[in-house]
Design a protein around this motif. Structure first.
Motif, short mmCIF file in Angstrom:
data_model
loop_
_atom_site.label_atom_id
_atom_site.label_comp_id
_atom_site.label_asym_id
_atom_site.label_seq_id
_atom_site.Cartn_x
_atom_site.Cartn_y
_atom_site.Cartn_z
N LEU A 101 -2.68 -15.64 -32.89
CA LEU A 101 -2.79 -14.78 -33.91
C LEU A 101 -4.03 -13.82 -34.11
O LEU A 101 -4.17 -13.22 -34.88
CB LEU A 101 -3.35 -15.85 -35.16
N ALA A 102 -4.91 -13.69 -32.81
CA ALA A 102 -5.91 -12.86 -32.96
C ALA A 102 -5.64 -11.45 -33.00
O ALA A 102 -6.35 -10.65 -33.31
CB ALA A 102 -6.97 -13.27 -31.70
N ASN A 103 -4.42 -11.03 -32.33
CA ASN A 103 -3.96 -9.62 -32.51
C ASN A 103 -3.62 -9.10 -33.81
O ASN A 103 -2.89 -9.98 -34.57
CB ASN A 103 -2.66 -9.73 -31.59
N PRO A 104 -4.33 -8.37 -34.49
CA PRO A 104 -4.13 -8.01 -35.97
C PRO A 104 -2.62 -7.55 -36.17
O PRO A 104 -2.19 -8.01 -37.10
CB PRO A 104 -5.01 -6.65 -36.01
N THR A 105 -1.96 -6.85 -35.12
CA THR A 105 -0.75 -6.40 -35.46
C THR A 105 0.25 -7.54 -35.81
O THR A 105 0.98 -7.59 -36.26
CB THR A 105 -0.05 -5.37 -34.27
N ARG A 106 -0.03 -8.42 -34.74
CA ARG A 106 0.84 -9.61 -34.66
C ARG A 106 0.65 -10.68 -35.88
O ARG A 106 1.57 -11.02 -36.65
CB ARG A 106 0.63 -10.41 -33.34
N PHE A 107 -0.68 -10.51 -36.30
CA PHE A 107 -1.05 -11.34 -37.37
C PHE A 107 -0.18 -10.82 -38.77
O PHE A 107 0.16 -11.36 -39.54
CB PHE A 107 -2.34 -11.26 -37.67
N MET A 140 -14.55 -20.90 -44.14
CA MET A 140 -15.15 -19.78 -43.92
C MET A 140 -16.12 -20.33 -42.48
O MET A 140 -16.30 -19.45 -41.71
CB MET A 140 -16.19 -19.60 -44.93
N ALA A 141 -16.82 -21.34 -42.75
CA ALA A 141 -17.44 -21.76 -41.63
C ALA A 141 -16.58 -21.98 -40.28
O ALA A 141 -17.23 -21.43 -39.33
CB ALA A 141 -18.24 -23.24 -41.99
N LEU A 142 -15.64 -22.40 -40.60
CA LEU A 142 -14.59 -22.64 -39.37
C LEU A 142 -14.61 -21.15 -38.75
O LEU A 142 -14.46 -20.89 -37.51
CB LEU A 142 -13.44 -23.48 -39.59
N ALA A 143 -14.04 -20.38 -39.63
CA ALA A 143 -13.59 -19.02 -38.86
C ALA A 143 -15.03 -18.23 -38.35
O ALA A 143 -14.85 -17.72 -37.44
CB ALA A 143 -13.37 -18.08 -40.34
N ILE A 164 -17.71 -18.30 -31.15
CA ILE A 164 -17.14 -18.93 -29.79
C ILE A 164 -16.19 -18.10 -29.24
O ILE A 164 -16.43 -17.79 -27.92
CB ILE A 164 -16.58 -20.27 -29.94
N PHE A 165 -15.16 -17.41 -29.65
CA PHE A 165 -14.13 -16.75 -29.18
C PHE A 165 -14.35 -15.23 -29.69
O PHE A 165 -13.63 -14.50 -28.81
CB PHE A 165 -12.73 -17.12 -29.71
N ARG A 166 -15.07 -14.89 -30.29
CA ARG A 166 -15.38 -13.32 -30.77
C ARG A 166 -13.94 -12.66 -30.94
O ARG A 166 -13.69 -11.73 -30.56
CB ARG A 166 -15.81 -12.65 -29.54
N HIS A 167 -13.29 -13.22 -31.89
CA HIS A 167 -12.12 -12.69 -32.20
C HIS A 167 -12.53 -11.84 -33.61
O HIS A 167 -12.98 -12.25 -34.47
CB HIS A 167 -10.97 -13.64 -32.96
N PRO A 168 -11.91 -10.58 -33.45
CA PRO A 168 -12.26 -9.75 -34.60
C PRO A 168 -11.83 -10.08 -36.04
O PRO A 168 -12.14 -10.21 -36.94
CB PRO A 168 -11.48 -8.39 -34.25
N LEU A 169 -10.39 -10.95 -35.88
CA LEU A 169 -10.04 -11.27 -37.08
C LEU A 169 -10.53 -12.62 -37.83
O LEU A 169 -10.60 -12.71 -38.98
CB LEU A 169 -8.57 -11.81 -37.06
N ALA A 170 -11.48 -13.32 -36.97
CA ALA A 170 -11.99 -14.53 -37.58
C ALA A 170 -13.14 -14.07 -38.40
O ALA A 170 -13.34 -14.62 -39.66
CB ALA A 170 -12.78 -15.53 -36.46
N ASP A 208 -23.42 -1.44 -41.67
CA ASP A 208 -22.52 -1.60 -40.48
C ASP A 208 -21.66 -2.88 -40.53
O ASP A 208 -22.36 -3.86 -40.33
CB ASP A 208 -23.58 -1.60 -39.21
N PRO A 209 -20.47 -2.69 -40.57
CA PRO A 209 -19.56 -4.01 -40.58
C PRO A 209 -19.67 -4.96 -39.47
O PRO A 209 -19.73 -6.35 -39.64
CB PRO A 209 -18.04 -3.66 -40.83
N HIS A 210 -20.00 -4.30 -38.11
CA HIS A 210 -20.06 -5.28 -36.91
C HIS A 210 -21.35 -6.17 -37.15
O HIS A 210 -21.41 -7.09 -36.94
CB HIS A 210 -20.09 -4.15 -35.86
#
Lengths: 221, 52, 240
Positions: free
Chosen positions: C4-10, C70-73, C79-85, C147-149
């Motif tokens: 699910l981490a891929n935004p397009t696929r999501f 929210m906390a889980l995300a 841990i995984f550095r997924h941008p969507l999280a 800065d969003p990052h």
């Protein structure tokens, strides 16, 4: 270890020398304590009942107000950048800063507060438990304040934000601190509350350096 | 439902505020989504036209 | 998760499931409201007032649940550095804050006829209040950092520390005020409220959950679009 002690000593020296440190927080504490009887009236019985709570709230506010000093200066002059590259793990640097804040600000306040209790008609037998709970709790207060300070370190107006972020974290500390300082409410209450307070302090001891270091790193990148 | 019961106003008020807040949230979320996605497609198309 | 981490696929998946999620939400609300307002009986003590339960309790559950999401995300982001999280955590907050506010408001409306006061410092209301403060603080962090990052990295810390704080607050507030009703649905010895009131409550809980799912998916989609807009603007500035 030696480096850590050196760090703490440096911060202590800075906070004592620049006049902005422990003295101001104590002055603020006094101002709040004086305002309270003026705000609610000089009724001795009422004051005696709310005295521990009033002292705890004044303590929380004074610690909060001095929180942004914990990292601000070292962030602005770039010392923190250098410390990330130093031999000491950055988490321990954050811990040292929180410890310095505790020693320079929270601990003196926690020791002074019960003695200033006579201003709000604190019962004499409450002084000792209050002092114990405040000394124990003030460590947690400084550690949690460090998290708030780290999270807002790069913001120009972080002060109010720190309060919103940190006050919810202070709720448990104050509840158990207060329940420890009410002798005679129930047998064993003081001991139990102090033990839980110690547990909360230990949890903060673990969480605070990790969280502060993570937040600081995101500002330093 | 008995509309003549005691305290019925409190029941109606709770449902009213729930409907209002949740309805407002739904509208706000949907509107923001529509606006931002339209903007994104527009900008993307514009970019493609400029840099084919 | 990785999938699910891929935004397009999501986005593809979200667009596909959203109509069904909305349909289920509407259906559940219809059933739950019918059960709560029509078929369920009056309480022998509280009368009609008990019907506030069907909007109050699900809102309170969701306020807690959304904070956990929210906390889980945020944990996944660490841990995984997924941008969507990060996006998921950020977009969950306003929705959770609305649920939290509703829990407080309807709790107050329920308290006035029951306790005779708009606000009583009862243990559960107090913890809900603290939760509201946590939501406000979390959203304030996102709003304060440009800065969003960087905002994402700081917000992770805030969400996780707050999440550790929630059970401690709950415990301390219970200690502080032991004069409160015991939680009556999720108990080890089974539910204590009657079935005719329980099923509408549970259906309403599900309805609120599906509503959250729908709103969350739409908000994530909108946020992804917002980031795309931002990237295009930055690219344009870079070309000039």
């Amino acid at each position: 270890m030696k480096l850590l002690l050196a760090l703490i000593r440096r911060d202590l020296a800075l906070s004592l020398r620049q006049g902005g440190g422990a003295g101001t927080a104590l002055g603020f504490f006094l101002a709040v304590v004086v305002l309270l009887p003026i705000g609610i009236g000089p009724d001795q019985a009422l004051l005696a009942r709310i005295a521990p709570g009033a002292l705890w709230i004044s303590l929380l506010l004074s610690v909060l107000l001095s929180a942004d000093r914990i990292f601000q200066q070292d962030y602005e002059d770039g010392s923190l950048d250098i410390m990330t590259m130093g031999p000491v793990p950055f988490e321990l640097v954050a811990l040292a800063k929180a410890a310095a804040h505790w020693l320079s600000t929270s601990l003196p306040l926690a020791i002074a507060a019960p003695l200033l209790g006579f201003l709000v008609n604190l019962e004499p037998q409450a002084i000792l438990p209050l002092a114990a709970s405040m000394v124990l709790g003030s460590a947690a207060l400084s550690l949690l304040a460090a998290v708030g300070a780290a999270v807002t370190v790069g913001l120009r107006r972080g002060g109010l934000l720190v309060s919103i972020l940190v006050l919810p974290l202070y709720v448990p500390v104050m509840i158990f601190g207060l329940s420890a300082s009410q002798p005679g409410a129930a047998p064993g209450l003081t001991t139990a509350s102090l033990l839980i307070l110690a547990a909360i302090t230990l949890v903060s001891l673990v969480v605070s350096p990790l969280a502060s270091a993570a937040a600081l790193r995101s500002y330093l990148k | 439902m008995d509309f003549s019961a005691n305290h019925i106003g409190f029941v109606l008020a709770s449902y009213a505020i729930s409907v209002l807040m949740i309805g407002g949230l739904i509208i706000q979320v949907l509107r923001r989504d529509r606006k931002l996605r339209a903007e994104a497609t527009r900008l993307e198309a514009q970019r493609k036209a400029q840099h084919p | 998760m990785q999938y699910l981490a891929n935004p397009t696929r999501f986005l593809k998946i979200a667009n596909a499931v959203l109509p069904y999620v909305w349909a289920i939400t509407i259906g559940l609300f219809a059933i739950g409201l019918y059960g709560g307002l029509v078929t369920s009986p009056q309480d022998y003590q509280q009368g009609e007032t008990v019907r506030i339960m069907y909007v109050h309790v699900p809102a309170a559950w969701m306020a807690l649940f959304v904070y956990s999401v929210m906390a889980l995300a945020s944990a996944v982001a660490v841990i995984f550095r997924h941008p969507l999280a990060d996006v998921a955590a950020k977009t969950a907050a306003p929705i959770g804050a609305v649920f939290c506010f509703l829990a407080l408001a309807t709790g107050s409306l329920w308290g006035k006829p029951m306790w005779g006061a708009w606000w009583v410092w009862d243990a559960r209301l107090t913890s809900m209040f603290v939760l509201m403060l946590l939501y406000i603080g979390y959203m304030a962090i996102w709003a304060a950092i440009e800065d969003p990052h960087r905002a994402a990295m700081v917000a992770r810390v805030v969400a996780l520390v707050g999440f550790i704080n929630v059970p401690i607050v709950k415990f301390s507030v219970d200690w502080w005020n032991s004069l409160h009703q015991p939680a009556s649905v999720f108990r080890m010895d089974g539910p204590t409220i009657h079935g005719s009131m329980l099923w509408p409550l549970l259906v309403m809980g599900l309805a609120y959950s599906f509503l959250f799912l729908a709103l969350h998916l739409v908000s994530i989609r909108a946020e992804v679009a917002a980031r795309k807009i931002r990237q295009i603007h930055i690219a344009e500035i870079g070309e000039r």
